[in-house]
Design a protein around this motif. Sequence first.
Motif, mmCIF file in Angstrom:
data_model
loop_
_atom_site.group_PDB
_atom_site.id
_atom_site.type_symbol
_atom_site.label_atom_id
_atom_site.label_comp_id
_atom_site.label_asym_id
_atom_site.label_seq_id
_atom_site.Cartn_x
_atom_site.Cartn_y
_atom_site.Cartn_z
ATOM 1 N N UNK A 80 -1.680 -5.133 5.160
ATOM 2 C CA UNK A 80 -1.824 -6.578 4.980
ATOM 3 C C UNK A 80 -1.781 -7.331 6.309
ATOM 4 N N UNK A 81 -1.024 -8.436 6.379
ATOM 5 C CA UNK A 81 -1.094 -9.303 7.560
ATOM 6 C C UNK A 81 -0.673 -8.579 8.840
ATOM 7 N N UNK A 82 0.171 -7.561 8.723
ATOM 8 C CA UNK A 82 0.614 -6.825 9.902
ATOM 9 C C UNK A 82 -0.510 -5.937 10.441
ATOM 10 N N UNK A 83 -1.223 -5.268 9.553
ATOM 11 C CA UNK A 83 -2.353 -4.454 9.976
ATOM 12 C C UNK A 83 -3.495 -5.294 10.507
ATOM 13 N N UNK A 84 -3.737 -6.453 9.890
ATOM 14 C CA UNK A 84 -4.789 -7.349 10.369
ATOM 15 C C UNK A 84 -4.467 -7.828 11.780
ATOM 16 N N UNK A 85 -3.230 -8.236 12.000
ATOM 17 C CA UNK A 85 -2.825 -8.748 13.312
ATOM 18 C C UNK A 85 -2.812 -7.649 14.369
ATOM 19 N N UNK A 86 -2.317 -6.460 14.018
ATOM 20 C CA UNK A 86 -2.236 -5.377 14.995
ATOM 21 C C UNK A 86 -3.621 -4.853 15.365
ATOM 22 N N UNK A 87 -4.534 -4.847 14.395
ATOM 23 C CA UNK A 87 -5.970 -4.598 14.636
ATOM 24 C C UNK A 87 -6.247 -3.273 15.353
ATOM 25 N N UNK A 88 -5.651 -2.193 14.871
ATOM 26 C CA UNK A 88 -5.944 -0.852 15.377
ATOM 27 C C UNK A 88 -6.644 -0.071 14.258
ATOM 28 N N UNK A 89 -7.966 0.052 14.313
ATOM 29 C CA UNK A 89 -8.682 0.753 13.237
ATOM 30 C C UNK A 89 -8.535 2.266 13.329
ATOM 31 N N UNK A 123 -5.777 -9.417 -0.148
ATOM 32 C CA UNK A 123 -4.658 -9.502 0.768
ATOM 33 C C UNK A 123 -4.701 -8.439 1.853
ATOM 34 N N UNK A 124 -5.469 -7.375 1.634
ATOM 35 C CA UNK A 124 -5.560 -6.320 2.639
ATOM 36 C C UNK A 124 -6.396 -6.756 3.841
ATOM 37 N N UNK A 125 -7.501 -7.510 3.596
ATOM 38 C CA UNK A 125 -8.427 -7.755 4.688
ATOM 39 C C UNK A 125 -9.007 -6.440 5.166
ATOM 40 N N UNK A 145 -10.242 -1.686 -6.269
ATOM 41 C CA UNK A 145 -10.130 -2.927 -5.512
ATOM 42 C C UNK A 145 -8.887 -3.725 -5.810
ATOM 43 N N UNK A 146 -8.050 -3.231 -6.688
ATOM 44 C CA UNK A 146 -6.809 -3.948 -7.020
ATOM 45 C C UNK A 146 -5.644 -2.970 -7.076
ATOM 46 N N UNK A 147 -5.432 -2.296 -5.950
ATOM 47 C CA UNK A 147 -4.374 -1.298 -5.905
ATOM 48 C C UNK A 147 -2.988 -1.945 -5.829
ATOM 49 N N UNK A 148 -2.938 -3.185 -5.315
ATOM 50 C CA UNK A 148 -1.682 -3.939 -5.349
ATOM 51 C C UNK A 148 -0.683 -3.490 -4.308
ATOM 52 N N UNK A 149 0.538 -3.941 -4.450
ATOM 53 C CA UNK A 149 1.687 -3.652 -3.605
ATOM 54 C C UNK A 149 1.509 -4.216 -2.198
ATOM 55 N N UNK A 150 2.361 -5.177 -1.853
ATOM 56 C CA UNK A 150 2.287 -5.859 -0.569
ATOM 57 C C UNK A 150 3.638 -5.778 0.133
ATOM 58 N N UNK A 151 3.650 -5.836 1.471
ATOM 59 C CA UNK A 151 4.917 -5.682 2.199
ATOM 60 C C UNK A 151 5.893 -6.823 1.978
ATOM 61 N N UNK A 152 5.371 -8.042 1.755
ATOM 62 C CA UNK A 152 6.224 -9.211 1.544
ATOM 63 C C UNK A 152 5.357 -10.314 0.947
ATOM 64 N N UNK A 153 5.877 -11.517 0.906
ATOM 65 C CA UNK A 153 5.155 -12.633 0.286
ATOM 66 C C UNK A 153 4.329 -13.424 1.287
#
Length: 487
Positions: free
Chosen positions: A279-288, A341-343, A367-375
């Motif tokens: 989620x937002x942490x992977x998007x921000x870290x941006x290491x594919x 939410x994954x981006x 496409x709806x696997x769910x489960x997020x690290x936080x809100x």
Amino acid sequence: MGVGGSFLRLHLRGQGICHMRSASFFLVLLVLATIGKPPWAAAHNFHCKHPSSGADRPHSVSITEFGAVGDGVTLNTKAFQNAIFYLNSFSDKGGAQLFVPAGKWLTGSFSLISHLTLSLDKDAIIIGSMDPYDWPIIEPLPSYGRGRELAGERHQSLIYGYNLTDVVITGGNGTIDGQGSIWWNWFNNNTLNHTRPHLVELMYSTGLVISNLTFKNSPFWTIHPVYCNYVFIQNITILAPLDSPNTDGIDPDSSTNVCIKDCYISTGDDLIVIKSGWDEYGISFAHPSSNISIKSIFGESRSGAGIAIGSEMSGGVSEVHAEEIHIFNSLHGIQIKTSPGRGGYVRNIYISNVILTNVEYAIRINGRYGEHPDDYYDPYALPDINNITIKDVYGVNISVAGLLEGIEGDIFGQICLSDISLNVTSEDSTWNCSYVEGYSYLVSPNSCQLLQKIPNDSSVCYSPADNLTLYSGGNCSISSYVTLASL
């Protein structure tokens, strides 16, 4: 004998075959031997060449020289740490080897160094301590923002490395056993204090070789290269009970130029799963994760997939080429997992030459696997799923041919299926598709209407020749990895 005999000969060449003596293994070989040749004309070109040898080290010591006792009872953590500290003095002299002879070597977590070969005798077993205090607490991964299971920190893996170059973990099919049962019990009973440790985790490292070993009973994911470049994994066996929670086999995570070949994996979750942050942490870290080759994988997973991508894929996954995949007695054959939410993205994926036996879902895109690290994740960060080619798949006793589910307002495009023959157990259990677009050709049972017939211009479907740039000169050998690591 057909494909079953050919495949048996292929895997008997690998070490670790002695661990494949389950009834399921022989059952599937019998089935494959009797069904005849699947509809494959020929194997596609592959980018990983068979390695001739590992790195030669001019210096070598045995763990016994540092007071280690291989009785399965004595804790040898200090011996491993002291041996590796000593060998660090040879890092600028061609590196060194730490040899582990026959015996049962109980230890807590220890860290590797650059230019090191950890080599196990065929009768050597490194055993992970069952005391959680022997597994130090470390920071969460920046691309996850927290421990994968619990907020906050996490346990360090049994064999750990950070910011390393030129590391080889190998042997004569010795064993590394994490004794994970105590961790599985804590997880099942909701009594964990921190996220469980991996068996092997190497971070921010380049030029890694893992070969000719058996890995057993990991507390969590088994082999986890994360933020790494040039990773070669070949001829290994990974074993964990089929009901053990989240004991993934090999998890390349935000890593590039990864080659995985000739492995047998039987675990409680995905056999090989490619990730790139949450989620937002992977998007921000941006290491594919990119440029990943997978070939000749055989195994089973009661609750996972043979080849999976995600669900943590927020940094992006691309240029993945997998072939000669043989999965039996499993929940999924091939699976892509993501969620609003994954981006991130999953694109340029090419999977071919797949045999499935006794698999519930042959192909699944969720496409709806769910489960997020936080809100704090952005629910409007939608993943881009594109250019997915799956071809030359042959399946026996399949419950559901395919379940391909995109996201409303986020169509998963360029899904190409071709030369797929699945023997499904019910006419009602064929293909179920929503919010996807693409093409299909020679698919039995007939694929869903959302996947049109492939036009004469077959370039509409992704092929690895389009973009794949794996390794210098297409050479995925151990020697090339060592050379690249020294640049």
